[in-house]
Motif scaffolding. Structure first.
Motif, mmCIF file in Angstrom:
data_model
loop_
_atom_site.group_PDB
_atom_site.id
_atom_site.type_symbol
_atom_site.label_atom_id
_atom_site.label_comp_id
_atom_site.label_asym_id
_atom_site.label_seq_id
_atom_site.Cartn_x
_atom_site.Cartn_y
_atom_site.Cartn_z
ATOM 1 N N LEU A 68 -1.287 -1.673 -10.471
ATOM 2 C CA LEU A 68 -1.724 -0.277 -10.458
ATOM 3 C C LEU A 68 -1.803 0.196 -11.899
ATOM 4 C CD1 LEU A 68 -2.300 2.507 -9.178
ATOM 5 C CD2 LEU A 68 0.173 2.845 -9.063
ATOM 6 N N THR B 8 -6.027 0.324 -8.402
ATOM 7 C CA THR B 8 -5.312 -0.878 -7.970
ATOM 8 C C THR B 8 -6.214 -2.095 -8.079
ATOM 9 O OG1 THR B 8 -5.512 0.235 -5.836
ATOM 10 C CG2 THR B 8 -3.384 -0.550 -6.417
ATOM 11 N N LYS C 30 0.998 6.583 -6.996
ATOM 12 C CA LYS C 30 -0.235 7.297 -7.350
ATOM 13 C C LYS C 30 -0.109 8.789 -7.080
ATOM 14 C CE LYS C 30 -3.428 4.040 -5.734
ATOM 15 N NZ LYS C 30 -4.707 3.720 -5.103
ATOM 16 N N ASP C 31 0.484 9.152 -5.949
ATOM 17 C CA ASP C 31 0.614 10.558 -5.565
ATOM 18 C C ASP C 31 1.487 11.343 -6.544
ATOM 19 O OD1 ASP C 31 -1.015 10.118 -3.400
ATOM 20 O OD2 ASP C 31 0.630 10.051 -1.935
ATOM 21 N N CYS D 17 9.934 6.049 -5.779
ATOM 22 C CA CYS D 17 9.204 5.467 -4.648
ATOM 23 C C CYS D 17 9.888 4.210 -4.124
ATOM 24 C CB CYS D 17 7.762 5.149 -5.053
ATOM 25 S SG CYS D 17 6.780 6.637 -5.334
ATOM 26 N N PRO E 197 0.814 -1.227 0.000
ATOM 27 C CA PRO E 197 0.000 0.000 0.000
ATOM 28 C C PRO E 197 0.845 1.273 0.000
ATOM 29 C CG PRO E 197 -0.831 -1.548 1.631
ATOM 30 C CD PRO E 197 0.472 -2.085 1.129
ATOM 31 N N GLN E 198 1.904 1.284 0.793
ATOM 32 C CA GLN E 198 2.747 2.475 0.880
ATOM 33 C C GLN E 198 3.397 2.767 -0.469
ATOM 34 O OE1 GLN E 198 5.968 2.059 3.667
ATOM 35 N NE2 GLN E 198 6.559 4.201 3.509
ATOM 36 N N ASN F 88 0.670 3.879 -3.089
ATOM 37 C CA ASN F 88 0.203 5.238 -2.799
ATOM 38 C C ASN F 88 1.239 6.276 -3.204
ATOM 39 O OD1 ASN F 88 -2.328 4.538 -1.829
ATOM 40 N ND2 ASN F 88 -1.586 4.285 0.258
ATOM 41 N N CYS F 89 2.498 5.972 -2.997
ATOM 42 C CA CYS F 89 3.571 6.881 -3.400
ATOM 43 C C CYS F 89 3.550 7.090 -4.911
ATOM 44 C CB CYS F 89 4.925 6.325 -2.948
ATOM 45 S SG CYS F 89 6.344 7.326 -3.460
#
Length: 81
Positions: free
Chosen positions: A32, A23, A14-15, A78, A7-8, A11-12
């Motif tokens: 993703l 996802t 995606k950001d 990331c 998840p971390q 999310n990185c």
């Protein structure tokens, strides 16, 4: 390889994108999709696999030359954090 958990890491990535990310879990992998959930229309894909306590990623981007590999660069950045 990335030290981040699924998840971390996702999310990185995606950001760091200017497009929506979606996802999906499939056969033990976290996928993703960037821009669309349809693989034939997505502008990119980041695939994350966990095995033996390590997370490996692969990144695929359509027309990377048009945006100077932004998704590839995000995936690499990331992975280092």
């Amino acid at each position: 390889m990335t030290a981040s958990d699924n998840p971390q890491y996702m999310n990185c990535v995606k950001d760091r994108q200017n497009a929506q990310g979606f996802t999906q879990e499939e056969n033990g992998k976290t996928l993703l999709y960037i821009g669309s959930t349809d693989p034939t229309k997505a502008s990119g894909l980041v695939e994350l696999t966990s095995a033996n306590g390590q997370n490996q990623f692969a990144v695929y981007q359509r027309a990377a030359w048009q945006d100077r590999g932004r998704l590839i660069n995000a995936a690499l950045a990331c992975a280092r954090t």
